[in-house]
Design an enzyme around this catalytic site. Structure first.
Site, mmCIF file in Angstrom:
data_model
loop_
_atom_site.group_PDB
_atom_site.id
_atom_site.type_symbol
_atom_site.label_atom_id
_atom_site.label_comp_id
_atom_site.label_asym_id
_atom_site.label_seq_id
_atom_site.Cartn_x
_atom_site.Cartn_y
_atom_site.Cartn_z
ATOM 1 N N VAL A 161 0.853 -1.197 0.000
ATOM 2 C CA VAL A 161 0.000 0.000 0.000
ATOM 3 C C VAL A 161 0.884 1.240 0.000
ATOM 4 O O VAL A 161 0.655 2.189 -0.759
ATOM 5 C CB VAL A 161 -0.954 0.011 1.224
ATOM 6 C CG1 VAL A 161 -1.777 1.298 1.223
ATOM 7 C CG2 VAL A 161 -1.890 -1.189 1.177
ATOM 8 N N CYS A 162 1.936 1.207 0.851
ATOM 9 C CA CYS A 162 2.793 2.394 1.016
ATOM 10 C C CYS A 162 3.388 2.915 -0.295
ATOM 11 O O CYS A 162 3.456 4.129 -0.482
ATOM 12 C CB CYS A 162 3.903 2.120 2.020
ATOM 13 S SG CYS A 162 3.270 1.606 3.620
#
Lengths: 170, 235
Positions: A46-47
């Site tokens: 996600v990051c």
């Protein structure tokens, strides 16, 4: 605890800018706006959408006289690998291995011992002007951060979803 | 077939030892208890044998049905959960990737290497789902539930255990038959323990005694409870 309108706590951390290791101090950016965003981890799924998102719009932030700083608890060596993996990141990624800054800014998750997704916009004078914290699984909107920065820099009272060019009151 | 594939099939087959152990053990203990009870009630050897055979057949079918239904129930519930997770993966691929990443990291792989492995596997949907299923959900293909096989194995194993108890009644009568049946049961229990130890690579004597003692203790509890019943309880 961070309070909007009060001075952003200063810190000094090692980090990576491009392929270069360096030390970064928040107060060195005084006189410019700073977008400080905490993210949970390098090498995650996600990051990078956020890290790459800030990279993609980095020039827009620069045009607003702002510097972007990414921060996680990963060591500088891992940041270096991560930046390589992502094909280069235009702004510095800072390493808060001691968790002191994450704790100071109220984003340290005691369960995972990693940063939650916290975003702070700090004014030229070093004041916290905007703070937002989102759940682990929800990536942030880079465009929204940029919109808020523009609204803050306008010095006007901006209604919801204001964008430059929209009517605003002084 | 590659050695790894052969091993996979072997493990898959051997993982059904649960049904064999359960079936044989239950066939031995329930039949020896039943036969001892009937033996106490009637001195007629043929009646004991007939009742024992009926008990064996009924028990084998009951155990087979139980194993089939329980295995099927387990498979359906687990597969339902897995399907739900697959659907979630379709909606939130990032989350499934994060979960697999966390699992590999927990196994000791450095985060950057784990990330590259997940990224590589993610390019092939089926490979990713199978790895996700095994690593994150803990549902291994080798331990897949096979209801029909479980039912047949359980029923046959129960019958095998029961027939061992009944064999003495074909050639002996009275207490000689009962004593031999009890002795055969003990030997068979010890034997299952030893066989399990051979497959598991553990200590033969310990395993044999474990099977013998646990099963005997279970039977002894029932017997002792019977002794504690107040006289005349049965009318």
């Amino acid at each position: 605890m961070i309070r909007v309108g009060l001075a952003a706590p200063d810190f000094a951390l090692p980090g990576v800018h491009g392929s270069r290791l360096a030390d970064f101090r928040l107060r060195d950016f005084k006189g410019r706006w700073v977008v400080l965003f905490f993210y949970p981890a390098d090498f995650s799924f996600v990051c990078p959408t956020e890290v790459k998102g800030f990279h993609a719009q980095y020039e827009d932030f620069r045009r607003e006289d702002a510097e972007v700083l990414g921060l996680s608890v990963d060591p500088p060596s891992l940041h270096l690998e991560w930046v390589k993996e992502l094909g280069g990141i235009a702004y510095p990624l800072l390493s808060d291995e001691g968790r002191g800054v994450a704790r100071l800014y109220g984003v340290l998750d005691p369960e995972s011992d990693r940063c939650q997704r916290g975003t702070y916009i700090i004014s030229r004078e070093g004041r916290v002007e905007y703070a937002v914290l989102s759940a682990y699984n929800v990536g942030r909107s880079v465009s929204e951060t940029l919109r808020v920065l523009r609204a803050l820099r306008s010095g006007r009272q901006c209604p919801a979803d204001w964008h430059p060019g929209d009517p605003a009151s002084r | 077939m590659a050695p790894a594939d052969e091993k996979y099939l072997e493990i898959r087959w051997l993982s059904q030892i649960r049904e064999v152990v359960f079936g044989v053990q239950d066939g031995l203990i329930s039949t020896v208890g039943f036969v001892a009870g009937v033996h106490g009630a009637t001195a007629d050897n043929r009646l004991v044998l007939l009742a024992g055979i009926i008990q064996m057949i009924a028990g084998a079918f009951s155990m087979a049905a139980g194993a089939y239904l329980s295995s099927k129930a387990e498979r359906e519930v687990v597969e339902g959960q897995v399907r739900g997770e697959y659907a979630r993966y379709a909606d939130e691929p990032y989350m499934a990737q994060e979960a697999l990443l966390g699992s590999l990291e927990a196994d000791g792989l450095p985060r950057d290497k784990a990330y590259r492995v997940v990224k590589l596997i993610s390019a092939e949907r089926d490979a990713f789902l199978r790895t996700f299923r095994e690593k994150v959900l803990g549902v291994g293909a080798a331990q897949e539930h096979l209801p029909v096989s479980a039912g047949l194995l359980m029923g046959a194993s129960f019958a095998l255990g029961a027939i061992l108890v009944l064999i003495p009644y074909f050639v002996l009568t009275g207490y000689a038959a009962l004593g031999t049946a009890v002795g055969l049961t003990a030997v068979a229990l010890f034997g299952i323990g030893v066989a399990k130890a051979v497959l598991a690579g553990t200590r033969l004597l310990v395993s044999g005694l474990e099977f013998l003692l646990v099963a005997t203790a279970a039977a002894a509890v029932g017997y002792l409870l019977g002794l504690l019943l107040p006289p005349g309880f049965a009318g």
